[in-house]
Design a protein around this motif. Structure first.
Motif, PDB file in Angstrom:
ATOM      1  N   GLY A 217       4.716   9.864 -34.750  1.00  0.00           N
ATOM      2  CA  GLY A 217       4.995   8.516 -34.025  1.00  0.00           C
ATOM      3  C   GLY A 217       3.870   7.886 -33.766  1.00  0.00           C
ATOM      4  N   SER A 218       2.563   8.110 -34.184  1.00  0.00           N
ATOM      5  CA  SER A 218       1.280   7.305 -33.837  1.00  0.00           C
ATOM      6  C   SER A 218       1.642   6.087 -34.688  1.00  0.00           C
ATOM      7  CB  SER A 218       0.207   8.149 -34.187  1.00  0.00           C
ATOM      8  OG  SER A 218       0.166   8.342 -35.516  1.00  0.00           O
ATOM      9  N   THR A 219       0.532   5.022 -34.559  1.00  0.00           N
ATOM     10  CA  THR A 219       0.710   3.912 -35.343  1.00  0.00           C
ATOM     11  C   THR A 219      -0.188   4.009 -36.626  1.00  0.00           C
ATOM     12  OG1 THR A 219       1.190   2.672 -33.412  1.00  0.00           O
ATOM     13  CG2 THR A 219       0.539   1.395 -34.950  1.00  0.00           C
TER      14      THR A 219
ATOM     15  N   LEU B 290       5.996   3.848 -38.589  1.00  0.00           N
ATOM     16  CA  LEU B 290       5.251   5.199 -37.751  1.00  0.00           C
ATOM     17  C   LEU B 290       4.753   6.142 -38.746  1.00  0.00           C
ATOM     18  CD1 LEU B 290       7.758   5.499 -34.907  1.00  0.00           C
ATOM     19  CD2 LEU B 290       6.093   3.935 -34.858  1.00  0.00           C
TER      20      LEU B 290
ATOM     21  N   TRP C 271       8.952   8.425 -30.211  1.00  0.00           N
ATOM     22  CA  TRP C 271       9.101   7.151 -30.004  1.00  0.00           C
ATOM     23  C   TRP C 271      10.237   6.943 -29.002  1.00  0.00           C
ATOM     24  CZ3 TRP C 271      12.583   3.298 -30.424  1.00  0.00           C
ATOM     25  CH2 TRP C 271      12.063   1.997 -30.085  1.00  0.00           C
ATOM     26  N   ARG C 272       9.880   5.936 -28.185  1.00  0.00           N
ATOM     27  CA  ARG C 272      10.949   5.582 -27.103  1.00  0.00           C
ATOM     28  C   ARG C 272      11.097   3.953 -26.827  1.00  0.00           C
ATOM     29  NH1 ARG C 272       9.489   8.570 -23.258  1.00  0.00           N
ATOM     30  NH2 ARG C 272      10.977  10.364 -23.475  1.00  0.00           N
ATOM     31  N   GLN C 273      12.353   3.672 -27.041  1.00  0.00           N
ATOM     32  CA  GLN C 273      12.177   2.158 -26.711  1.00  0.00           C
ATOM     33  C   GLN C 273      11.916   1.582 -25.445  1.00  0.00           C
ATOM     34  OE1 GLN C 273      16.259   0.666 -26.568  1.00  0.00           O
ATOM     35  NE2 GLN C 273      15.562  -1.071 -25.114  1.00  0.00           N
TER      36      GLN C 273
ATOM     37  N   GLN D 259       3.160  -1.579 -34.132  1.00  0.00           N
ATOM     38  CA  GLN D 259       4.190  -0.628 -35.017  1.00  0.00           C
ATOM     39  C   GLN D 259       5.287  -1.507 -35.866  1.00  0.00           C
ATOM     40  OE1 GLN D 259       6.039   1.068 -31.324  1.00  0.00           O
ATOM     41  NE2 GLN D 259       4.401   2.918 -31.477  1.00  0.00           N
TER      42      GLN D 259
ATOM     43  N   THR E  57      17.983  10.277 -33.899  1.00  0.00           N
ATOM     44  CA  THR E  57      17.706   9.228 -32.961  1.00  0.00           C
ATOM     45  C   THR E  57      19.065   9.341 -32.134  1.00  0.00           C
ATOM     46  OG1 THR E  57      18.944   7.618 -34.635  1.00  0.00           O
ATOM     47  CG2 THR E  57      16.515   7.806 -34.387  1.00  0.00           C
TER      48      THR E  57
END
Length: 367
Positions: free
Chosen positions: A187-189, A183, A133-135, A204, A99
């Protein structure tokens, strides 16, 4: 162990004092520029991140190989390159997760990426680097969170996201701030998340109402624990359970920096209260559960770095599963992260420039 015991009245461990007598020997191994996180690979080597934006592959003797092909990092204040963790299937995939706070138009964003660690001779680089993933929305100040944890089965990834110094956003279900996310590894839910049917950030979200979470780890019994920094008082150690709201900024066992009061957790029982809190604060950073042969008396304990108190903190769990601070050892430096090596030695890093990587092993009886 009974989770209801953990939900009993919170314990304030803030008035504990650090001991100058330590049951371990401290061996400096290497130095880094503001190191942030340590992660062990299966072969005993480590990955160490530096907040300005570098990752090193490090041997237990202190030999360092800088890893190439890093993304651009927005490194200032509390932001920069943050946590790192090998994939649960690293032995076959060589994938790692990390991260960082990335520059962005009008601010910055917390980003979670994965990549393949490719090592050849004396060199190492990241290949197939992918943002997973991105905020969203971006922006905010410090308090990024960014801690990675995998569930015991290795099928899901948990990610802490701080409130980015925008407290109200921690209670906004559509903002990726002040949350713990769950996640899939790509990265998918996951379809079994508490609000999976809502879509977006809500789908998420595992838990909400967090301020600045810099520790997240599964205990040997499978329970998930998180610690987070409070404001002026009120650092917390929380048992994380799906769908729960931990109250920030509506409640806290600390006060605003201005001195203004914030209602305590016990005034709002609908919010999950911490099992342990610290007033005065310790500024917790890094969290690892001890399993190993070198310190048998620590089995199952949580080890936490203390930035404000310049200490290593051990939290022990009673027969009912209830935690409390058991030891606090003065280390003479801000402790940023803690990890347990495959052989059972404990490793910590100092939050400094230079910051030392230290190996802790049992002190021999003859001193």
């Amino acid at each position: 162990m009974c989770n209801s015991a953990v939900r009993a009245q919170s314990i304030n461990a803030g008035d504990h004092m650090a001991s100058a007598t330590r049951p371990f020997a401290v061996q400096p191994v290497a130095e880094f520029d503001t190191p942030w996180a340590i992660a062990f690979l299966p072969d005993g080597r480590m990955l160490v991140t530096e907040k300005p934006g570098r990752i090193f592959l490090v041997s237990q003797e202190g030999q360092k190989i800088e890893i190439g092909n890093m993304p651009e990092v927005a490194a200032s204040g509390q932001n920069g390159l943050l946590d790192i963790a090998p994939s649960p299937d690293f032995a076959t995939s060589s994938r790692i997760y990390f991260t960082y706070v990335a520059p962005d138009d009008g601010g910055s964003r917390l980003v979670l990426s994965s990549a393949t660690l490719s090592v050849s001779g004396d060199g190492a680089t990241l290949t197939d680097r992918t943002v997973i993933w991105r905020q969203t929305p971006g922006g905010g100040g410090g308090q990024p969170g960014g801690i990675i944890a995998f569930d015991p089965k290795g099928t899901h990834l948990f990610l802490t996201v701080g409130d980015r110094m925008r407290p109200a956003s921690a209670q906004d279900p559509d903002q990726a701030r002040g949350k713990v996310l769950r996640l899939n590894l790509d990265g998918s839910t996951p379809p079994d998340n508490p609000l999976a049917g809502k879509g977006g950030i809500q789908a998420q979200t595992w838990t909400t109402g967090h301020r600045n979470p810099y520790g997240l780890a599964f205990a040997p019994d499978g329970r998930l624990w998180l610690h987070e920094m409070g404001p002026r008082g009120g650092d917390e150690l929380n048992l994380i359970e799906p769908g729960r709201n931990y109250g920030w900024p509506v409640v806290s066992n600390g006060d605003e920096y201005s001195g203004a009061k914030i209602p305590d957790h016990d005034t709002r029982p609908e919010f999950a209260s911490p099992a342990v809190y610290w007033t005065p604060v310790i500024a917790p950073a890094g969290l690892a559960f001890y399993e190993g042969p070198m310190f048998p008396q620590w089995q199952g304990s949580a080890l936490i770095g203390g930035l404000a108190v310049h200490a290593l903190v051990r939290v022990a769990f009673g027969s009912d599963g209830r935690p409390d601070e058991a030891d606090r050892w003065g280390m003479g430096a801000r402790i940023r992260d803690v990890a347990v090596a495959p052989d059972g030695a404990v490793w910590i890093i100092e939050d400094d420039e230079p910051g030392h990587l230290l190996r802790l092993t049992p002190e021999r009886p003859d001193g």
